[in-house]
Design a protein around this motif. Structure first.
Motif, PDB file in Angstrom:
ATOM      1  N   LEU A   5       0.826  -1.208   0.000  1.00 48.68           N
ATOM      2  CA  LEU A   5       0.000   0.000   0.000  1.00 48.68           C
ATOM      3  C   LEU A   5       0.857   1.254   0.000  1.00 48.68           C
ATOM      4  N   ARG A   6       1.970   1.227   0.740  1.00 54.29           N
ATOM      5  CA  ARG A   6       2.857   2.381   0.746  1.00 54.29           C
ATOM      6  C   ARG A   6       3.433   2.623  -0.638  1.00 54.29           C
ATOM      7  N   GLY A   7       3.702   1.550  -1.369  1.00 53.36           N
ATOM      8  CA  GLY A   7       4.214   1.701  -2.721  1.00 53.36           C
ATOM      9  C   GLY A   7       3.229   2.373  -3.649  1.00 53.36           C
ATOM     10  N   TRP A   8       1.939   2.180  -3.373  1.00 51.58           N
ATOM     11  CA  TRP A   8       0.905   2.790  -4.210  1.00 51.58           C
ATOM     12  C   TRP A   8       0.482   4.171  -3.715  1.00 51.58           C
ATOM     13  N   ARG A   9       1.006   4.599  -2.575  1.00 52.33           N
ATOM     14  CA  ARG A   9       0.549   5.844  -1.963  1.00 52.33           C
ATOM     15  C   ARG A   9       0.679   7.056  -2.893  1.00 52.33           C
ATOM     16  N   PRO A  10       1.842   7.320  -3.537  1.00 50.88           N
ATOM     17  CA  PRO A  10       1.927   8.486  -4.423  1.00 50.88           C
ATOM     18  C   PRO A  10       0.945   8.419  -5.586  1.00 50.88           C
ATOM     19  N   CYS A  11       0.760   7.220  -6.131  1.00 51.28           N
ATOM     20  CA  CYS A  11      -0.168   7.041  -7.248  1.00 51.28           C
ATOM     21  C   CYS A  11      -1.600   7.386  -6.827  1.00 51.28           C
ATOM     22  N   LEU A  12      -2.020   6.864  -5.671  1.00 48.78           N
ATOM     23  CA  LEU A  12      -3.388   7.088  -5.211  1.00 48.78           C
ATOM     24  C   LEU A  12      -3.617   8.539  -4.790  1.00 48.78           C
ATOM     25  N   LEU A  13      -2.622   9.138  -4.132  1.00 52.77           N
ATOM     26  CA  LEU A  13      -2.762  10.541  -3.748  1.00 52.77           C
ATOM     27  C   LEU A  13      -2.794  11.453  -4.974  1.00 52.77           C
ATOM     28  N   GLY A  14      -1.973  11.128  -5.963  1.00 53.14           N
ATOM     29  CA  GLY A  14      -2.029  11.881  -7.215  1.00 53.14           C
ATOM     30  C   GLY A  14      -3.390  11.756  -7.878  1.00 53.14           C
ATOM     31  N   GLY A  15      -3.965  10.549  -7.816  1.00 49.16           N
ATOM     32  CA  GLY A  15      -5.309  10.360  -8.365  1.00 49.16           C
ATOM     33  C   GLY A  15      -6.353  11.161  -7.609  1.00 49.16           C
ATOM     34  N   ALA A  16      -6.206  11.268  -6.287  1.00 42.85           N
ATOM     35  CA  ALA A  16      -7.167  12.047  -5.495  1.00 42.85           C
ATOM     36  C   ALA A  16      -7.110  13.525  -5.855  1.00 42.85           C
ATOM     37  N   VAL A  17      -5.901  14.065  -6.031  1.00 41.83           N
ATOM     38  CA  VAL A  17      -5.763  15.470  -6.449  1.00 41.83           C
ATOM     39  C   VAL A  17      -6.387  15.668  -7.831  1.00 41.83           C
ATOM     40  N   ALA A 118      -1.444  15.075 -14.925  1.00 44.81           N
ATOM     41  CA  ALA A 118      -1.875  14.199 -13.828  1.00 44.81           C
ATOM     42  C   ALA A 118      -1.945  12.749 -14.278  1.00 44.81           C
ATOM     43  N   THR A 119      -2.412  12.510 -15.509  1.00 44.63           N
ATOM     44  CA  THR A 119      -2.450  11.134 -16.013  1.00 44.63           C
ATOM     45  C   THR A 119      -1.049  10.548 -16.064  1.00 44.63           C
ATOM     46  N   ALA A 120      -0.098  11.330 -16.594  1.00 38.95           N
ATOM     47  CA  ALA A 120       1.280  10.847 -16.659  1.00 38.95           C
ATOM     48  C   ALA A 120       1.866  10.656 -15.262  1.00 38.95           C
ATOM     49  N   TYR A 121       1.572  11.585 -14.339  1.00 42.27           N
ATOM     50  CA  TYR A 121       2.111  11.466 -12.979  1.00 42.27           C
ATOM     51  C   TYR A 121       1.619  10.192 -12.293  1.00 42.27           C
ATOM     52  N   VAL A 122       0.321   9.942 -12.379  1.00 40.75           N
ATOM     53  CA  VAL A 122      -0.238   8.763 -11.723  1.00 40.75           C
ATOM     54  C   VAL A 122       0.390   7.487 -12.290  1.00 40.75           C
ATOM     55  N   MET A 123       0.555   7.431 -13.604  1.00 37.46           N
ATOM     56  CA  MET A 123       1.121   6.232 -14.219  1.00 37.46           C
ATOM     57  C   MET A 123       2.593   6.050 -13.859  1.00 37.46           C
TER      58      MET A 123
END
Length: 402
Positions: A5-17, A118-123
């Motif tokens: 879950l920690r590994g996915w944290r930046p991806c999920l937070l970026g998706g929330a923004v 944002a799409t590129a950041y999340v990916m």
């Protein structure tokens, strides 16, 4: 599990923004009737106010679609949040029609910056091997945010005081929270250049992306055109033809289309990217047929079904499109190529909507909707046949990859 879950944290937070920014772009949807009463403008003006948003998106994508490839993702996201906040302030200060145009334009500029960056950041912030899930997070944040906007505004407008102010005040608070989240996110572009290196570019694609881009863009155009009509004129149709004046219900009907899109995107993992595009076109055609039935017989259940079926079709086609063009692009051009896809998509969300507004005066809203459906049905049928006859080239064959 915790480490995962920690590994996915930046991806999920970026998706929330990402979701917060996109929610602001659809907040006015259930409120247009109130603005019509306040300022006394026509249905055509509603569609033009709505389409100004798309002008802002397309203009920003053309002028700075690759900005995050040059200066980094986070600086572009900061500017996007700034435009989102300025848009909310315009709606809070709206004492004349010009404020609505300004608010929608600023909202479009915000979305134009966010869509590619944002799409590129999340990916890019996903853990190794998580490209498919990250694509879902990005597209779900986009469509989920778009769906939350009208739902939030509709509920607040129906059941709380100051319906033309409270939704935008709440969104300002969410934007401020997103800014705090962005402070803690790391940059994903390793080699950044100064802002002066950003140059406006004519629409263009690397040769290895072109075989994928054509069918992907066609499906995106049709799906966004259907969403454009739902978002701009469906509340008026519900009020005028179906006597549905509850703004929470109007917001929910529009939100259902976007939430169904998220469900359609989730299904892409099972049906595959190449199959999702023609299947999405087929579902879009079914959604258009249901919408035609809703306009002809004036039945609310058919409106709801058209939102769900059409939304699923849009989701299937859209996630397949984003996956195909992103995987076929090199890392240093990914945001620019994704932005080019959104230029086509937002052309679909603007021009057909203005056409409906122009026709609504002489032939009525129902007649204008039926003309729109006939045109889109022809287009989506042609796109579906094209996709079946000429399947998109897989990313590995196109020379792409992360």
């Amino acid at each position: 599990m915790d480490g995962h879950l920690r590994g996915w944290r930046p991806c999920l937070l970026g998706g929330a923004v990402f979701a917060v920014c996109m929610a602001g772009t659809t907040l006015p949807t259930p409120l247009y009737g109130l603005y019509q009463e306040k300022f006394g403008f026509s249905e055509l003006t509603v569609t033009v106010v709505y389409a100004v948003y798309a002008v802002g998106v397309i203009g920003m994508l053309l002028l700075a679609g690759d900005a995050s490839d040059v200066v980094g993702r986070r600086p572009v996201l900061w500017w996007g949040l700034g435009f989102a906040a300025a848009s909310a302030v315009c709606f809070l200060c709206a004492t004349a029609l010009g404020w609505l145009y300004a608010g929608r334009l600023l909202s479009g500029l915000s979305a134009g910056l966010f869509t590619g960056a944002a799409t590129a950041y999340v990916m890019e912030s996903a853990p190794p091997g998580g490209a498919s899930r990250a694509t879902f997070v990005a597209t779900a944040a986009n469509m989920g945010g778009l769906g939350c906007g009208p739902l939030l505004a509709g509920v607040l407008a129906q059941y709380a005081d100051r319906p033309l102010y409270l939704p935008f005040g709440v969104h300002l608070v969410l934007v401020a929270c997103s800014a705090l989240v962005l402070l803690g996110l790391a940059e994903t572009v390793p080699r950044r250049r100064p802002l002066s290196a950003v140059r406006p570019r004519r629409p263009g694609l690397p040769p290895r992306v072109r075989a994928v881009f054509g069918p992907a863009a066609t499906a995106s155009f049709v799906g966004f055109a259907l969403f454009g009509v739902f978002t701009s004129v469906s509340p008026s149709f519900l009020a005028q033809s179906l006597d549905v004046h509850n703004r929470a219900v109007s917001g929910l009907v529009v939100a259902l289309a976007f939430f169904a899109s998220t469900a359609g995107q989730l299904a892409v993992g099972r049906v595959g990217v190449s199959r999702s595009l023609p299947l999405g076109c087929a579902a879009l055609l079914a959604g258009l047929a249901l919408l035609a039935g809703a306009l002809w017989w004036e039945l609310l259940p058919l409106v709801v079904l058209s939102a769900i079926v059409g939304g699923c079709g849009q989701g299937l086609a859209f996630r397949g499109a984003v996956s195909a063009v992103a995987e076929a692009s090199s890392a240093d051009r990914r945001a620019a190529v994704i932005s080019a896809l959104f230029v086509v998509a937002y052309t679909g969300i603007s021009l057909p909507v203005i056409g409906v507004g122009l026709l609504a005066g002489p032939i009525g809203l129902e007649g204008a909707g039926l003309v729109f459906i006939a045109c889109m049905a022809l287009l989506v049928s042609a796109a579906g046949v094209y996709l079946l006859r000429r399947r998109p080239v897989p990313a590995t064959e196109a020379g792409g990859g992360r």
